[in-house]
Design an enzyme around this catalytic site. Structure first.
Site, PDB file in Angstrom:
ATOM      1  CB  CYS A 114      22.846   0.464 -12.449  1.00 25.14           C
ATOM      2  SG  CYS A 114      23.025  -0.847 -11.292  1.00 25.14           S
ATOM      3  CB  THR A 116      27.077  -0.246 -15.150  1.00 25.82           C
ATOM      4  OG1 THR A 116      27.597  -0.036 -13.845  1.00 25.82           O
ATOM      5  CG2 THR A 116      27.999  -1.171 -15.914  1.00 25.82           C
ATOM      6  CB  THR A 244       3.341 -15.227  -7.391  1.00 26.99           C
ATOM      7  OG1 THR A 244       3.464 -13.830  -7.288  1.00 26.99           O
ATOM      8  CG2 THR A 244       3.959 -15.719  -8.697  1.00 26.99           C
TER       9      THR A 244
END
Ligand SMILES: NC(=O)C1=CN([C@@H]2O[C@H](COP(=O)(O)OP(=O)(O)OC[C@H]3O[C@@H](n4cnc5c(N)ncnc54)[C@H](O)[C@@H]3O)[C@@H](O)[C@H]2O)C=CC1
Ligand SMILES: O=c1[nH]c(=O)c2[nH+]cn([C@@H]3O[C@H](COP(=O)(O)O)[C@@H](O)[C@H]3O)c2[nH]1
Length: 277
Positions: A114, A116, A244
């Protein structure tokens, strides 16, 4: 699940359904929001009945017309799972769920390819977006998909810990046998694949012929090292997530969020001997 990009034709979908019927349970058909996009989406979903998921994927989910378009697709396909986005704030999550979205896709600008945030100055910290949007979605009985920014299994755990019900991955799954892009051997012998953002010059040239004169690219095109079979990468991700769960005492993924506490840190790991891998 794979969100198949929005540039496949009805015929290509029909051929895919014929050759790999077992895959249909694990894909969604993506679409933009123009009249042509919705026509194409409707043809695909009507002609390939095995598809049960639709992803309405636009860069800016704040467009005024977006809830109406979701409602239209919901009316046409009442039983399909609809994923819609992208947005980053709670009040719009509410609008999209009310309009008929089952899952709201969250993320503006965090992705590996990205640009953006650089081209427009628009974006929102991804974990903050996930925390805010998931709270609103869950109050309404909806779901969110954290989209973009994961670089390692621990990031996926944090997205789920922040309340995401799904996590969308681009860069972490690029460069494999199963990924898009042609395998190329460079002069130094290393193997690479090309991976590009859907708003990059590469994507626009490929799918729209060129970058339209009124806009600029908001994505980049990169060469990623060839990484072989995706199974090994998925194993690494799932191994991390299972661990996790044991650290925080969660018997299943849905228990991760209530058992997660975030603490602001300066450094999240020790990189004395190099990168995170
Ligand atoms: N999550 C994120 O932060 C972002 C994701 N993307 C990904 O890339 C895909 C393609 O992105 P886009 O083509 O940018 O958007 P899009 O697919 O949402 O297209 C929306 C429409 O807006 C038009 N448009 C874009 N910029 C314009 C401008 N400056 N003036 C007037 N009209 C304009 C486009 O021509 C297009 O018809 C998205 O569907 C998404 O998957 C792109 C940018 C940000
Ligand atoms: O600003 C953008 N310009 C682009 O060209 C672009 N292409 C993809 N995406 C978004 O990035 C997500 C994947 O992010 P990751 O590679 O970090 O997993 C994807 O799922 C998208 O939401 C883009 N964002």
């Amino acid at each position: 699940m794979t969100a198949v990009h929005k540039y496949y034709s009805v015929d290509e979908w029909k051929a895919f359904a014929q050759s790999s019927p077992e895959a249909l349970d694990f894909v969604t058909v993506s679409s933009g929001t123009s009249e042509d996009d919705i026509k194409r989406l409707s043809s695909i979903v009507n002609e390939v009945p095995g598809i049960s998921g639709i992803t309405l994927d636009i860069a800016n989910g704040y467009q005024d017309s977006f809830p109406d378009i979701i409602a239209r697709v919901r009316d046409a396909f009442p039983k399909h799972t609809i994923v819609a986005g992208n947005v980053v704030t709670g009040e719009v999550v509410e609008d999209l769920i009310r309009a008929g979205a089952d899952v709201v896709k969250v993320g503006l600008g965090p992705g590996s390819v990205c640009i953006t945030r650089i081209k427009t100055g628009v974006g929102y910290p991804q974990l903050s977006a996930v925390l805010e949007c998931s709270e609103v979605a869950h109050e309404m009985g909806g779901h969110i998909m954290a989209d973009g920014g994961c670089t390692c299994p621990g990031d996926i755990a944090k997205a789920l810990g922040g309340g995401a019900d799904f996590v969308m991955l681009g860069g972490m799954l690029a460069g494999h046998d199963q990924s898009g892009g042609e395998l190329r051997t460079k002069e130094d012998g290393t193997k690479v694949k090309t991976f590009y953002g859907m708003s990059s010059e590469t994507a626009m040239s490929k799918h729209a012929g060129q970058v339209a004169s009124y806009r600029t690219a908001e994505g980049k095109s990169v060469e990623v090292p060839y990484r072989g079979d995706v199974t090994d990468t998925l194993q690494d991700i799932l191994g991390g997530l299972r661990s996790t769960c044991t650290y925080v005492g969660a018997a299943k993924l849905a228990e991760l969020a209530p058992r997660t506490t975030f603490i602001r840190v300066q450094h999240q790991a020790n990189y004395f001997y190099g990168t995170k891998h």
